[in-house]
Design a protein around this motif. Structure first.
Motif, PDB file in Angstrom:
ATOM      1  N   GLY A  15       0.889  -1.057   0.065  1.00 28.44           N
ATOM      2  CA  GLY A  15       0.269  -0.284   0.201  1.00 28.44           C
ATOM      3  C   GLY A  15       1.116   1.318   0.082  1.00 28.44           C
ATOM      4  N   HIS A  16       2.327   0.699   0.398  1.00 28.24           N
ATOM      5  CA  HIS A  16       3.200   2.313   0.148  1.00 28.24           C
ATOM      6  C   HIS A  16       2.711   3.305  -0.943  1.00 28.24           C
ATOM      7  N   GLY A  17       2.858   2.222  -2.184  1.00 26.88           N
ATOM      8  CA  GLY A  17       3.459   2.994  -3.751  1.00 26.88           C
ATOM      9  C   GLY A  17       4.951   2.733  -3.431  1.00 26.88           C
ATOM     10  N   ARG A  18       5.736   2.205  -2.833  1.00 30.35           N
ATOM     11  CA  ARG A  18       6.779   2.610  -3.626  1.00 30.35           C
ATOM     12  C   ARG A  18       8.075   1.304  -2.904  1.00 30.35           C
ATOM     13  N   VAL A  19       9.095   0.396  -3.371  1.00 31.91           N
ATOM     14  CA  VAL A  19       9.084  -0.567  -3.023  1.00 31.91           C
ATOM     15  C   VAL A  19      11.048  -0.432  -2.768  1.00 31.91           C
ATOM     16  N   GLU A  20      11.215  -1.108  -1.997  1.00 32.22           N
ATOM     17  CA  GLU A  20      13.103  -0.868  -1.362  1.00 32.22           C
ATOM     18  C   GLU A  20      14.137  -1.061  -2.925  1.00 32.22           C
ATOM     19  N   GLU A  21      14.789  -0.647  -3.720  1.00 32.29           N
ATOM     20  CA  GLU A  21      15.581  -1.720  -4.625  1.00 32.29           C
ATOM     21  C   GLU A  21      16.773  -0.856  -4.723  1.00 32.29           C
ATOM     22  N   HIS A  22      17.630  -1.800  -4.758  1.00 34.58           N
ATOM     23  CA  HIS A  22      19.303  -1.089  -5.307  1.00 34.58           C
ATOM     24  C   HIS A  22      19.571  -0.662  -6.275  1.00 34.58           C
ATOM     25  N   LYS A  23      19.913   0.761  -7.133  1.00 32.57           N
ATOM     26  CA  LYS A  23      19.581   0.883  -8.331  1.00 32.57           C
ATOM     27  C   LYS A  23      21.156   1.204  -8.336  1.00 32.57           C
ATOM     28  N   THR A  24      21.586   0.715  -9.844  1.00 32.26           N
ATOM     29  CA  THR A  24      22.748   1.135 -10.385  1.00 32.26           C
ATOM     30  C   THR A  24      23.178   2.048 -11.324  1.00 32.26           C
ATOM     31  N   LEU A  25      23.962   3.200 -11.165  1.00 33.23           N
ATOM     32  CA  LEU A  25      23.921   4.163 -11.979  1.00 33.23           C
ATOM     33  C   LEU A  25      25.498   4.526 -12.440  1.00 33.23           C
ATOM     34  N   SER A  26      25.783   4.922 -13.501  1.00 33.76           N
ATOM     35  CA  SER A  26      26.790   5.011 -13.930  1.00 33.76           C
ATOM     36  C   SER A  26      27.430   6.842 -13.761  1.00 33.76           C
ATOM     37  N   VAL A  27      28.472   7.112 -13.569  1.00 34.73           N
ATOM     38  CA  VAL A  27      28.626   8.258 -13.116  1.00 34.73           C
ATOM     39  C   VAL A  27      29.437   8.994 -13.073  1.00 34.73           C
ATOM     40  N   LYS A  28      29.740  10.187 -14.331  1.00 32.24           N
ATOM     41  CA  LYS A  28      30.574  10.069 -14.950  1.00 32.24           C
ATOM     42  C   LYS A  28      31.740  11.718 -14.505  1.00 32.24           C
ATOM     43  N   VAL A  29      32.915  10.740 -13.594  1.00 30.02           N
ATOM     44  CA  VAL A  29      33.987  12.261 -12.900  1.00 30.02           C
ATOM     45  C   VAL A  29      34.547  13.047 -13.430  1.00 30.02           C
ATOM     46  N   PRO A  30      34.256  14.695 -14.017  1.00 30.78           N
ATOM     47  CA  PRO A  30      34.609  15.647 -14.783  1.00 30.78           C
ATOM     48  C   PRO A  30      36.755  15.660 -13.802  1.00 30.78           C
ATOM     49  N   ALA A  31      37.707  15.801 -14.944  1.00 28.94           N
ATOM     50  CA  ALA A  31      38.634  15.888 -14.022  1.00 28.94           C
ATOM     51  C   ALA A  31      38.889  17.279 -13.430  1.00 28.94           C
ATOM     52  N   GLY A  32      39.591  16.810 -12.759  1.00 29.63           N
ATOM     53  CA  GLY A  32      40.079  18.211 -11.056  1.00 29.63           C
ATOM     54  C   GLY A  32      38.711  17.809 -10.117  1.00 29.63           C
ATOM     55  N   VAL A  33      38.169  17.328  -9.691  1.00 32.12           N
ATOM     56  CA  VAL A  33      36.822  17.460  -8.425  1.00 32.12           C
ATOM     57  C   VAL A  33      37.887  16.768  -7.253  1.00 32.12           C
ATOM     58  N   ASP A  34      36.894  17.862  -6.659  1.00 31.56           N
ATOM     59  CA  ASP A  34      38.136  17.698  -5.054  1.00 31.56           C
ATOM     60  C   ASP A  34      37.210  17.170  -3.816  1.00 31.56           C
ATOM     61  N   THR A  35      37.527  17.090  -2.898  1.00 34.12           N
ATOM     62  CA  THR A  35      37.345  16.289  -1.648  1.00 34.12           C
ATOM     63  C   THR A  35      35.648  17.524  -1.006  1.00 34.12           C
ATOM     64  N   GLY A  36      35.132  16.639  -0.893  1.00 39.01           N
ATOM     65  CA  GLY A  36      33.762  17.778  -0.592  1.00 39.01           C
ATOM     66  C   GLY A  36      33.034  17.840  -2.305  1.00 39.01           C
ATOM     67  N   ASP A  37      33.779  18.138  -3.279  1.00 38.85           N
ATOM     68  CA  ASP A  37      32.763  18.987  -4.912  1.00 38.85           C
ATOM     69  C   ASP A  37      31.508  17.809  -4.718  1.00 38.85           C
ATOM     70  N   ARG A  38      30.552  18.065  -5.255  1.00 39.75           N
ATOM     71  CA  ARG A  38      29.154  17.356  -5.307  1.00 39.75           C
ATOM     72  C   ARG A  38      28.632  17.175  -7.166  1.00 39.75           C
ATOM     73  N   ILE A  39      28.281  16.328  -7.416  1.00 37.03           N
ATOM     74  CA  ILE A  39      27.446  15.552  -8.530  1.00 37.03           C
ATOM     75  C   ILE A  39      26.605  15.419  -8.457  1.00 37.03           C
ATOM     76  N   ARG A  40      25.250  16.121  -8.886  1.00 36.19           N
ATOM     77  CA  ARG A  40      23.889  16.578  -8.732  1.00 36.19           C
ATOM     78  C   ARG A  40      23.652  15.624 -10.144  1.00 36.19           C
ATOM     79  N   LEU A  41      22.671  13.649  -9.956  1.00 35.80           N
ATOM     80  CA  LEU A  41      21.839  13.318 -10.896  1.00 35.80           C
ATOM     81  C   LEU A  41      20.867  13.168 -10.438  1.00 35.80           C
ATOM     82  N   SER A  42      19.946  14.447 -11.164  1.00 34.60           N
ATOM     83  CA  SER A  42      18.585  14.098 -11.319  1.00 34.60           C
ATOM     84  C   SER A  42      17.582  14.346 -11.459  1.00 34.60           C
ATOM     85  N   GLY A  43      16.600  13.569 -10.479  1.00 37.45           N
ATOM     86  CA  GLY A  43      15.918  12.447 -10.671  1.00 37.45           C
ATOM     87  C   GLY A  43      16.478  11.203 -10.117  1.00 37.45           C
ATOM     88  N   GLU A  44      17.316  11.015  -9.831  1.00 36.21           N
ATOM     89  CA  GLU A  44      17.476   9.738  -9.287  1.00 36.21           C
ATOM     90  C   GLU A  44      17.529   9.332  -7.739  1.00 36.21           C
TER      91      GLU A  44
END
Length: 374
Positions: free
Chosen positions: A204-233
């Motif tokens: 009845g909750h309309g949602r279930v727990e699941e592990h999603k496998t995603l590919s993340v492209k990390v741009p060159a030059g990132v440092d600790t604390g930088d965030r990459i936003r994946l919209s809608g994920e």
């Protein structure tokens, strides 16, 4: 006792704007609210008077009638009488003005559609990966829309029905004393619908727990604390609401050779006593390979050499930083008999000649002055 002029009650001019009226009413409501003045009859009377004045003046048609005919132009049955609040209009006022007392006024939005929660994932990277950029695959635990019921929460072949508690509105009204509170329906949580036959997969909750496998492209030059936003994920929304976002937060592991400071890299290069004294050429590592570093004679420990452009190219563009090599002169250990003899001979050759040790000469002169002053 004759009623006071409504503008006088709120302390505003007759041509006051809607914003000025609301600001004046808010100030009085917070000052005289019964929760802040328990048992104070005078404050309660002021509170009622301010409510009555604001309800009339905040309504364009009532205000026009009041401006033309005074109190006689306002029908008491429409909320103008002392102590009357005019139902729906007062509910709107309550949700806006009394949010300070009840933590935000109204409850959930009509229809109950809610955006899913944002998620955070910490991505561990080596320095080389962060500097050059990479693509990684991650697995993220999340809540996704139930495929069995398409997120409705109802058993396949059935549909949610109108909530019997709120009549499909998604909100209920609670009367307490002389004012009413509008809240999110506790049964349907603002959706206006209830499920009589829940889905067996999501219960009845309309949602279930699941592990999603995603590919993340990390741009060159990132440092600790930088965030990459994946919209809608992020987590799926409820009752048709949009999903949240996934924020991948970068954490760069410690490197055995280099330390990073923004776009610059630092490393410590050990050199021998002989190389420091006589000069020489060393091979030092960079992220692009090995380079030659020329050590001038008489180099002291802690000397910093700059290799331009051998640092990190910033993730947001710009010239790459530099590699700073700090030399550390090592004192030889585990000397052989012959090596000891040579050093003794060398030390003897320096006796009485301070020109070879400018720092030591200055330091000892300072010590002499110090003890002379004492």
């Amino acid at each position: 006792m004759a009623k006071r002029d409504y503008y006088e009650v709120l302390g505003v001019e007759r041509g006051a704007s809607e914003a000025e009226l609301k600001k004046a009413y808010r100030r009085l409501a917070m000052k005289y609210h019964p929760d802040r003045n328990p048992g104070d009859k005078a404050s309660e009377d002021h509170f009622k008077e301010a409510n009555e004045a604001y309800e009339v003046l905040s309504d364009a048609s009532k205000r026009a009638a009041y401006d033309q005919y005074g109190h006689a132009g306002v029908d008491p049955n429409m909320g103008g009488g002392a102590g009357g609040f005019g139902g729906a209009n007062f509910s709107d006022i309550f949700g806006d003005v009394f949010s300070d007392f009840f933590g935000g006024g109204r409850g959930g939005s009509r229809g109950g559609a809610q955006r899913g929660s944002d998620l955070r994932y910490t991505l561990e990277l080596d320095l080389e990966e962060a500097v050059r950029g990479t693509s990684v695959t991650i697995r993220v635990p999340t809540l996704v829309s139930c495929k069995t019921c398409d997120g409705s929460g109802a058993k396949k072949g059935t549909s949610p029905v109108t909530c019997t508690t709120c009549g499909g509105i998604g909100q209920v009204r609670m009367q307490q004393g002389f004012f009413s509170v509008q809240q999110t329906c506790p049964r349907c949580h603002g959706s206006g619908k209830m499920i009589t036959d829940p889905c067996g997969s999501c219960h009845g909750h309309g949602r279930v727990e699941e592990h999603k496998t995603l590919s993340v492209k990390v741009p060159a030059g990132v440092d600790t604390g930088d965030r990459i936003r994946l919209s809608g994920e992020g987590e799926a929304g409820t009752h048709g609401g949009p999903p949240g976002d996934l924020y991948v937060v970068v954490n760069v592991r410690e490197h055995p050779i280099f330390q990073r400071d923004g776009k610059h890299l630092y490393c410590e290069v050990p050199i021998s006593f002989a190389d420091a004294a006589l000069g020489g050429e060393l091979e030092v590592p960079t992220l692009d390979g090995r380079v030659k570093l020329k050590i001038p004679e008489g180099t002291q420990t802690g000397k910093l050499f700059r290799l331009r452009g051998k640092g990190v190219a910033p993730v947001r563009g710009g010239a790459p930083g530099d590699l700073m090599c700090r030399v550390a002169v090592e004192t030889p250990v585990h000397l052989t008999k012959r090596q000891r003899e040579l050093l003794e001979e060398f030390r003897g050759s320096l006796q009485g000649d301070t020109s070879h040790s400018p720092k030591a000469s200055g330091w000892f002169e300072g010590v002499k002055r110090f003890f002379g002053d004492v």
